[in-house]
Design a protein around this motif. Structure first.
Motif, mmCIF file in Angstrom:
data_model
loop_
_atom_site.group_PDB
_atom_site.id
_atom_site.type_symbol
_atom_site.label_atom_id
_atom_site.label_comp_id
_atom_site.label_asym_id
_atom_site.label_seq_id
_atom_site.Cartn_x
_atom_site.Cartn_y
_atom_site.Cartn_z
ATOM 1 N N LEU A 1 18.541 -43.345 -9.548
ATOM 2 C CA LEU A 1 17.468 -44.148 -8.960
ATOM 3 C C LEU A 1 17.579 -44.031 -7.445
ATOM 4 O O LEU A 1 18.590 -44.407 -6.859
ATOM 5 C CB LEU A 1 17.573 -45.614 -9.382
ATOM 6 C CG LEU A 1 16.502 -46.544 -8.811
ATOM 7 C CD1 LEU A 1 15.118 -46.125 -9.287
ATOM 8 C CD2 LEU A 1 16.775 -47.987 -9.197
ATOM 9 N N TYR B 1 2.167 -40.118 -18.148
ATOM 10 C CA TYR B 1 3.415 -40.424 -18.844
ATOM 11 C C TYR B 1 4.024 -41.697 -18.267
ATOM 12 O O TYR B 1 3.499 -42.283 -17.309
ATOM 13 C CB TYR B 1 4.385 -39.238 -18.717
ATOM 14 C CG TYR B 1 5.564 -39.304 -19.658
ATOM 15 C CD1 TYR B 1 5.378 -39.318 -21.044
ATOM 16 C CD2 TYR B 1 6.863 -39.357 -19.167
ATOM 17 C CE1 TYR B 1 6.458 -39.390 -21.912
ATOM 18 C CE2 TYR B 1 7.954 -39.425 -20.024
ATOM 19 C CZ TYR B 1 7.738 -39.447 -21.396
ATOM 20 O OH TYR B 1 8.811 -39.517 -22.259
ATOM 21 N N ASN B 2 5.132 -42.129 -18.840
ATOM 22 C CA ASN B 2 5.795 -43.363 -18.406
ATOM 23 C C ASN B 2 5.914 -43.433 -16.889
ATOM 24 O O ASN B 2 6.269 -42.455 -16.242
ATOM 25 C CB ASN B 2 7.202 -43.445 -19.013
ATOM 26 C CG ASN B 2 7.181 -43.572 -20.519
ATOM 27 O OD1 ASN B 2 6.166 -43.345 -21.145
ATOM 28 N ND2 ASN B 2 8.307 -43.924 -21.106
ATOM 29 N N GLY B 3 5.650 -44.612 -16.337
ATOM 30 C CA GLY B 3 5.724 -44.772 -14.894
ATOM 31 C C GLY B 3 4.513 -44.221 -14.174
ATOM 32 O O GLY B 3 4.566 -43.969 -12.966
ATOM 33 N N SER C 1 12.083 -39.184 -11.624
ATOM 34 C CA SER C 1 11.249 -40.306 -12.071
ATOM 35 C C SER C 1 10.993 -40.232 -13.568
ATOM 36 O O SER C 1 11.023 -41.255 -14.268
ATOM 37 C CB SER C 1 9.919 -40.312 -11.306
ATOM 38 O OG SER C 1 10.116 -40.529 -9.935
ATOM 39 N N TRP D 1 14.172 -41.319 -15.306
ATOM 40 C CA TRP D 1 14.416 -42.757 -15.123
ATOM 41 C C TRP D 1 13.435 -43.593 -15.934
ATOM 42 O O TRP D 1 13.825 -44.566 -16.580
ATOM 43 C CB TRP D 1 14.309 -43.105 -13.634
ATOM 44 C CG TRP D 1 14.453 -44.577 -13.379
ATOM 45 C CD1 TRP D 1 13.462 -45.508 -13.253
ATOM 46 C CD2 TRP D 1 15.679 -45.300 -13.249
ATOM 47 N NE1 TRP D 1 13.991 -46.755 -13.036
ATOM 48 C CE2 TRP D 1 15.351 -46.663 -13.040
ATOM 49 C CE3 TRP D 1 17.021 -44.924 -13.286
ATOM 50 C CZ2 TRP D 1 16.321 -47.636 -12.870
ATOM 51 C CZ3 TRP D 1 17.993 -45.909 -13.112
ATOM 52 C CH2 TRP D 1 17.635 -47.240 -12.913
ATOM 53 N N ASN D 2 12.158 -43.221 -15.901
ATOM 54 C CA ASN D 2 11.143 -44.020 -16.577
ATOM 55 C C ASN D 2 11.276 -43.977 -18.095
ATOM 56 O O ASN D 2 10.749 -44.855 -18.786
ATOM 57 C CB ASN D 2 9.744 -43.528 -16.184
ATOM 58 C CG ASN D 2 9.450 -43.749 -14.720
ATOM 59 O OD1 ASN D 2 10.037 -44.611 -14.089
ATOM 60 N ND2 ASN D 2 8.548 -42.959 -14.163
ATOM 61 N N ALA D 3 11.971 -42.966 -18.615
ATOM 62 C CA ALA D 3 12.108 -42.828 -20.067
ATOM 63 C C ALA D 3 13.564 -42.963 -20.498
ATOM 64 O O ALA D 3 13.950 -42.430 -21.538
ATOM 65 C CB ALA D 3 11.547 -41.481 -20.517
ATOM 66 N N ARG D 4 14.397 -43.675 -19.683
ATOM 67 C CA ARG D 4 15.812 -43.789 -20.023
ATOM 68 C C ARG D 4 15.966 -44.481 -21.378
ATOM 69 O O ARG D 4 15.220 -45.389 -21.725
ATOM 70 C CB ARG D 4 16.581 -44.515 -18.933
ATOM 71 C CG ARG D 4 16.059 -45.856 -18.537
ATOM 72 C CD ARG D 4 16.711 -46.313 -17.236
ATOM 73 N NE ARG D 4 16.318 -47.659 -16.873
ATOM 74 C CZ ARG D 4 15.173 -47.970 -16.288
ATOM 75 N NH1 ARG D 4 14.317 -47.009 -15.973
ATOM 76 N NH2 ARG D 4 14.885 -49.225 -15.999
#
Length: 565
Positions: A315, A379-381, A400, A403-406
């Motif tokens: 991050l 997509y996510n984020g 990103s 991170w957004n799909a962790r």
């Protein structure tokens, strides 16, 4: 006997007056030094706030520059007044105008009365200090520092360099062993009197006048000469960040400060109304009779400092983003990159998603658009499938996305036809799992069924790109988990290679593959490779393909799954 307070004040005068009144009203004498830089009008108003208190006095004013002798001179002047005018004082407590009392005065008096000869001051030898800032250890005692580090940085640095080149060193006064520690202390009357009245004080003062940051060494060194009992710790809670700057306490630190059991905290925000309202009280109900224990909150501060300095893995934040190599992990979680697999296998994305259970994208770095899983446009984020937006900063796009799909394994395809800006980033990312079948991109050209110079030139261009990409992956700086096969090597035993890859993606399963992806039809591929050679283009990244000996499927009836061709 009671405790007396010496206060060093330079800002937030109203709050300093409030704290001084609290101590003075509790029967503790207070001697205040106000920085000479404070405007005379403001100083007069400050004195007027405390004029009704007969046990509050003011010492001669000195100009206090950080790291210079003025702070020590101010402390000595105020201490002399305290010892001269208040014989009932058993201990002298040094505080700043931003210090906040955390426990009732009677609690502190009782604690010190039980330890009448003990001096509370952090005092450690140079070899034991790990928190010094500024690049000086023993040199702070052997060089001269006549210039202000903050106001005359150039003169400061040049004079230090000159002394080093000339190898000029000062002699430490006989009998002194330099010690360092926090500026804030609580000394017994006897020890402080011996420091102030020392017959060699003029020698010591003259020496420390040119020491680097003398307020962290003057009393810390001299107390070792005159004290019978030193507790090398402060009764003041004072926390510093990784840059050596003090932490500031706000209203939301109220419960944290209560847990510390310390007598005083530095430094409180002047506008922390809740803190001042809660602690400026001698309510006996909050008396703890406990040993000061800042260690109770040390772990929390350490975690906060770690978070501030290193951030969270993968991050990015403004303070670290501009400096390459300062990131705490390039990405936050493992991900898998497949190069050549979607060329060799039909619907490889669907097979992989079914096998490993992760999110399998197409070519995220395709020149035309971002091929998110399921053909999604966003997509996510709120990541867009726009190639132009992605290429503005490919590295942040990938970080990103991860991170957004962790919590969900991300897999995607990559190849020489994609944008290559991300190559070095993936190669140096320890979270990347990169599997490469070199030369597999040629299958798409082979399937076009064309025999033209355009195909030869395109094959030469893609091979040159992949060669550069492979060189990056095999560099000494690579941290990614890497597997590389030629196309010819891979298709000799594809199931074992796929088994190894899927086991690494899902290490907990450890089960054999029961279903295999369907391999593309490679009949006459060897003839295609030979045709390129005949035209002067050697497709060596694909490996050794002999004309007439094209790959064939494994026979049925074997113990492991076979590839359907």
């Amino acid at each position: 006997m009671t405790v007396g307070f010496v206060m060093l004040v330079h800002t937030a005068l109203a709050r300093a007056a409030q704290t001084a009144r609290h101590w003075a009203s509790s029967g503790c004498p207070v001697v205040i030094h106000t920085d000479r830089k404070v405007d005379d009008t403001a100083f007069d108003e400050f004195r007027a706030m405390l004029a009704d208190l007969d046990n509050v006095s003011f010492s001669p004013r000195y100009r206090c520059e950080w790291g210079t002798w003025g702070i020590v001179a101010a402390t000595l002047a105020a201490s002399e007044i305290m010892l001269r005018d208040h014989p009932q004082v058993g201990h002298v407590y040094l505080a700043s105008g931003s210090c906040l009392p955390l426990r009732p005065v009677q609690d502190l008096n009782a604690y010190l009365a039980a330890r009448p000869r003990t001096d509370f001051i952090e005092s450690v030898t140079i070899e034991d200090v790990v928190w010094t800032k500024g690049g000086f250890d023993r040199e702070r005692f052997t060089l001269r520092f006549p210039f202000s580090w903050k106001k005359n940085r150039r003169l400061f640095d040049r004079y230090v360099d000159l002394q080093r080149r000339l190898k000029r060193q000062r002699t430490i006064p006989a009998g002194l062993e330099p010690h360092l520690g926090s500026q804030w202390w609580c000394l017994s009357r006897g020890t402080l009197s011996r420091i102030v009245d020392d017959p060699d004080r003029a020698v010591y003062d003259r020496y420390f006048r040119r020491v680097w940051i003398p307020d962290e060494s003057y009393f810390q060194t001299l107390v070792r000469l005159h004290s019978a009992e030193v507790e090398s710790r402060a009764l003041t809670l004072s926390k510093f960040d990784y840059q050596g700057k003090p932490h500031i306490f706000y209203d939301d630190h109220l419960q944290l400060l209560r847990r510390s059991d310390c007598f005083v905290a530095r430094k409180a925000w002047p506008h922390a109304n809740k803190l001042y309202a809660s602690f400026l009280s001698n309510d006996p109900r909050i008396t703890k009779n406990a040993e000061p224990n800042p260690g109770k909150i040390d772990r929390l501060f350490s975690r906060a400092t770690e978070r501030r300095v290193r951030g969270r893995s993968g991050l990015y934040m403004q303070s670290r983003n501009p400096r390459e190599g300062w990131e705490n992990g390039k990405t936050c979680e493992p991900y898998s990159v497949f190069e050549g697999f979607s060329d060799l296998f039909v619907d490889f994305d669907g097979w992989l998603a079914k096998t490993v259970g992760g999110r399998v994208h197409g070519h995220l770095f395709s020149q035309e658009r971002v091929e998110f899983a399921g053909g999604e446009a966003v997509y996510n984020g709120a990541l867009s499938d726009s190639a132009a937006l992605r290429d503005y900063n490919p590295q942040r796009f990938l970080t990103s996305l991860i991170w957004n799909a962790r919590g969900e394994r991300q897999c995607f395809q990559f190849g020489p036809a994609d944008d290559q800006q991300i190559s070095w980033f993936m190669a140096t990312d320890q979270n990347a799992q990169i599997s490469v079948i070199t030369g597999a991109w040629a299958i798409r050209l082979f399937q076009l069924g064309l025999n033209t110079p355009v195909i030869r030139k395109e094959a030469a261009r893609l091979q040159a790109i992949e060669l550069e990409h492979i060189a990056i992956l095999r560099s000494q700086y690579t941290n990614a988990r890497l597997r590389v096969w030629t196309l010819a090597d891979f298709i000799e035993n594809p199931m074992d290679h796929l088994q190894a890859i899927t086991e690494e993606i899902s290490p907990g399963t450890r089960r054999r593959l029961t279903e295999a992806p369907r391999m593309a039809d490679l009949r006459d591929f060897g003839r295609f490779v030979q045709m390129l050679k005949n035209q002067g283009m050697n497709l060596h990244l694909a490996g050794d393909f002999t004309v007439g000996l094209d790959p064939a499927p494994q026979p049925s009836g074997t113990a492991r799954p076979y590839l359907v061709k």
